[in-house]
Each structure stands twice: as C-alpha cells, then as structure tokens.
Design an enzyme around this catalytic site. Sequence first.
Site, mmCIF file in Angstrom:
data_model
loop_
_atom_site.group_PDB
_atom_site.id
_atom_site.type_symbol
_atom_site.label_atom_id
_atom_site.label_comp_id
_atom_site.label_asym_id
_atom_site.label_seq_id
_atom_site.Cartn_x
_atom_site.Cartn_y
_atom_site.Cartn_z
ATOM 1 N N PRO A 191 58.420 59.303 154.144
ATOM 2 C CA PRO A 191 59.734 58.894 154.621
ATOM 3 C C PRO A 191 60.760 60.016 154.727
ATOM 4 O O PRO A 191 60.863 60.859 153.836
ATOM 5 C CB PRO A 191 60.197 57.889 153.566
ATOM 6 C CG PRO A 191 58.973 57.410 152.915
ATOM 7 C CD PRO A 191 57.951 58.491 153.030
ATOM 8 N N ASN A 192 61.485 59.992 155.819
ATOM 9 C CA ASN A 192 62.636 60.869 156.086
ATOM 10 C C ASN A 192 62.258 62.310 156.429
ATOM 11 O O ASN A 192 63.140 63.104 156.769
ATOM 12 C CB ASN A 192 63.627 60.858 154.899
ATOM 13 C CG ASN A 192 64.172 59.482 154.629
ATOM 14 O OD1 ASN A 192 64.695 58.841 155.539
ATOM 15 N ND2 ASN A 192 64.012 58.984 153.422
ATOM 16 N N ARG B 128 68.293 67.367 158.117
ATOM 17 C CA ARG B 128 68.496 66.625 156.878
ATOM 18 C C ARG B 128 68.798 67.585 155.724
ATOM 19 O O ARG B 128 67.937 68.380 155.348
ATOM 20 C CB ARG B 128 67.214 65.849 156.563
ATOM 21 C CG ARG B 128 67.220 65.142 155.238
ATOM 22 C CD ARG B 128 65.816 64.673 154.868
ATOM 23 N NE ARG B 128 65.849 63.984 153.595
ATOM 24 C CZ ARG B 128 64.788 63.768 152.838
ATOM 25 N NH1 ARG B 128 63.590 64.177 153.254
ATOM 26 N NH2 ARG B 128 64.900 63.158 151.688
ATOM 27 N N TYR C 141 66.561 71.374 152.052
ATOM 28 C CA TYR C 141 65.232 71.348 152.678
ATOM 29 C C TYR C 141 65.010 72.445 153.719
ATOM 30 O O TYR C 141 63.903 72.564 154.251
ATOM 31 C CB TYR C 141 64.987 69.969 153.293
ATOM 32 C CG TYR C 141 65.018 68.856 152.274
ATOM 33 C CD1 TYR C 141 64.091 68.824 151.234
ATOM 34 C CD2 TYR C 141 65.985 67.851 152.314
ATOM 35 C CE1 TYR C 141 64.117 67.826 150.283
ATOM 36 C CE2 TYR C 141 66.018 66.833 151.364
ATOM 37 C CZ TYR C 141 65.083 66.831 150.359
ATOM 38 O OH TYR C 141 65.109 65.839 149.404
ATOM 39 N N ASN D 11 53.070 65.416 151.320
ATOM 40 C CA ASN D 11 54.471 65.370 150.912
ATOM 41 C C ASN D 11 54.907 63.928 151.123
ATOM 42 O O ASN D 11 55.217 63.525 152.251
ATOM 43 C CB ASN D 11 55.336 66.332 151.729
ATOM 44 C CG ASN D 11 56.776 66.330 151.217
ATOM 45 O OD1 ASN D 11 57.144 65.501 150.381
ATOM 46 N ND2 ASN D 11 57.585 67.253 151.715
ATOM 47 N N ALA E 23 60.254 60.487 148.985
ATOM 48 C CA ALA E 23 60.701 59.719 147.824
ATOM 49 C C ALA E 23 59.631 58.775 147.277
ATOM 50 O O ALA E 23 59.698 58.361 146.109
ATOM 51 C CB ALA E 23 61.965 58.938 148.177
ATOM 52 N N ASP F 78 47.070 55.106 143.420
ATOM 53 C CA ASP F 78 45.759 54.435 143.495
ATOM 54 C C ASP F 78 44.946 54.932 144.687
ATOM 55 O O ASP F 78 43.726 55.084 144.589
ATOM 56 C CB ASP F 78 45.937 52.921 143.603
ATOM 57 C CG ASP F 78 46.300 52.268 142.269
ATOM 58 O OD1 ASP F 78 46.121 52.919 141.228
ATOM 59 O OD2 ASP F 78 46.762 51.113 142.290
ATOM 60 N N GLU G 90 49.641 67.874 146.261
ATOM 61 C CA GLU G 90 51.031 67.411 146.380
ATOM 62 C C GLU G 90 51.904 68.580 146.837
ATOM 63 O O GLU G 90 51.806 69.680 146.286
ATOM 64 C CB GLU G 90 51.500 66.917 145.012
ATOM 65 C CG GLU G 90 52.940 66.438 144.995
ATOM 66 C CD GLU G 90 53.420 66.091 143.571
ATOM 67 O OE1 GLU G 90 52.868 66.645 142.593
ATOM 68 O OE2 GLU G 90 54.355 65.282 143.458
ATOM 69 N N HIS H 101 55.986 69.750 148.006
ATOM 70 C CA HIS H 101 57.422 69.470 148.167
ATOM 71 C C HIS H 101 58.137 70.731 148.617
ATOM 72 O O HIS H 101 57.823 71.834 148.139
ATOM 73 C CB HIS H 101 58.053 68.999 146.860
ATOM 74 C CG HIS H 101 57.466 67.736 146.346
ATOM 75 N ND1 HIS H 101 57.695 66.517 146.940
ATOM 76 C CD2 HIS H 101 56.619 67.509 145.325
ATOM 77 C CE1 HIS H 101 57.024 65.583 146.282
ATOM 78 N NE2 HIS H 101 56.355 66.158 145.299
ATOM 79 N N SER I 243 61.493 71.103 148.159
ATOM 80 C CA SER I 243 62.382 71.377 147.019
ATOM 81 C C SER I 243 61.563 71.325 145.728
ATOM 82 O O SER I 243 60.371 71.007 145.754
ATOM 83 C CB SER I 243 63.508 70.337 146.981
ATOM 84 O OG SER I 243 62.970 69.060 146.683
ATOM 85 N N ARG J 159 65.911 68.855 140.063
ATOM 86 C CA ARG J 159 66.910 67.990 140.709
ATOM 87 C C ARG J 159 67.189 66.759 139.829
ATOM 88 O O ARG J 159 67.021 66.815 138.629
ATOM 89 C CB ARG J 159 66.405 67.618 142.113
ATOM 90 C CG ARG J 159 66.206 68.868 142.990
ATOM 91 C CD ARG J 159 65.688 68.514 144.362
ATOM 92 N NE ARG J 159 66.646 67.682 145.089
ATOM 93 C CZ ARG J 159 66.339 66.982 146.185
ATOM 94 N NH1 ARG J 159 65.105 67.031 146.670
ATOM 95 N NH2 ARG J 159 67.256 66.260 146.782
ATOM 96 N N ARG K 209 63.847 62.062 140.145
ATOM 97 C CA ARG K 209 62.785 62.780 140.877
ATOM 98 C C ARG K 209 61.776 63.429 139.932
ATOM 99 O O ARG K 209 60.824 64.074 140.371
ATOM 100 C CB ARG K 209 63.393 63.855 141.790
ATOM 101 C CG ARG K 209 64.259 63.303 142.887
ATOM 102 C CD ARG K 209 64.741 64.392 143.834
ATOM 103 N NE ARG K 209 65.942 63.972 144.516
ATOM 104 C CZ ARG K 209 65.968 63.214 145.621
ATOM 105 N NH1 ARG K 209 64.853 62.826 146.176
ATOM 106 N NH2 ARG K 209 67.119 62.860 146.164
HETATM 107 C C1 DQA Z 1 60.728 66.009 148.836
HETATM 108 C C2 DQA Z 1 61.361 65.738 147.474
HETATM 109 C C3 DQA Z 1 61.602 64.252 147.273
HETATM 110 O O1 DQA Z 1 62.229 64.035 146.014
HETATM 111 C C4 DQA Z 1 62.518 63.716 148.356
HETATM 112 O O2 DQA Z 1 62.680 62.317 148.202
HETATM 113 C C5 DQA Z 1 62.032 64.052 149.718
HETATM 114 C C6 DQA Z 1 61.537 65.398 149.964
HETATM 115 C C7 DQA Z 1 60.587 67.518 149.116
HETATM 116 O O3 DQA Z 1 59.800 67.887 149.983
HETATM 117 O O4 DQA Z 1 61.286 68.334 148.501
HETATM 118 O O5 DQA Z 1 62.109 63.257 150.641
HETATM 119 O O6 DQA Z 1 59.416 65.439 148.839
#
Ligand code: DQA
Length: 144
Positions: free
Chosen positions: A11-12, A19, A24, A76, A79, A89, A100, A102, A104, A109, A113
Amino acid sequence: MTETILVLNGPNLNLLGTREPEIYGADTLDDIAARLEERARELDLEIDMRQSNHEGHLITWMHEAQGSDVKAILLNAGALTHTSIALYDAIKGIKVPVIEVHLSNPLAREEFRHQSFVGRAARGTVSGFGALSYMLALEAAARL
Ligand code: DQA
C-alpha cells in the site's frame, strides 16, 4: 532458464516520488525498477516488479511464486508489515525465500512501526537506505 526476482510492493508505494520525499526520497517505483533491472541483467536474473494497495494481491502473488521460476521475493509490504498476520502466514507457507525491504528504517520511527510480522517470517531484512535498500536486497537474493 533465467531465474526471476519478484519484487512486491504494498500500500501507498505507488505514490513514491511525491509521498513524504523527506522520508522516502524522490525516486518513483519505476525509477527503482529500472535500476533493479539494470543490475539484474548483470547478475543474469530477471525482475518482476509489482505494486498493490490490496493485501490479498500480495498474498496471491506469493503463492503463485511457488513452483515457478521465482528464485526469491523482495517484499516491501508498506504499513501491512506492521499489521498483517496473513502476510506472515503466506511467507511461512511458501518455500521461496522472502527478503523484507524498507526505504526508511522503521525501528527509528514511530513505536507502531517497530513490530514487523513480515520480518518475523522473512529470511532477512534490508531497511533504512532509501532506494538502495532494494539494490542491497537484490544482491542478497542473487547469492541465496
Ligand atoms: C515502508 C515503512 C512502513 O512503515 C510504511 O508504512 C511504508 C513504507 C518503507 O519502505 O520505509 O509504507 O515500508
């Protein structure tokens, strides 16, 4: 057969570039994909980059990676990282290794998170290096 690195974005992350650039960075997801593809060519790998704002898409794509030419998944989850036991799962349920990623550093933070259901199931985590996090994760995936 050339192996594929599946790069899943939650998401996002479609908003990258505009953003919260102070957190980011200014790169869009397409910018990151282009750089990953360039490096993947050198590593004799292919990149399949996807983004969805829907948890179920991410889960289905992970299931489909099983038994395909996907060597590893860079995830990634945005949230959903901090909330989704379903993603935990799904990672546990497949044999394909998941890394994983990210942009950030979530641990530096807000408190909410600090929990990562993805990280609890993932092979490893790369976070805090902006777009470079994806590149470092690709280097790790290539060596698995
Ligand atoms: C994120 C970190 C998450 O906490 C946040 O909700 C994101 C971006 C990152 O790439 O830093 O959407 O995954």
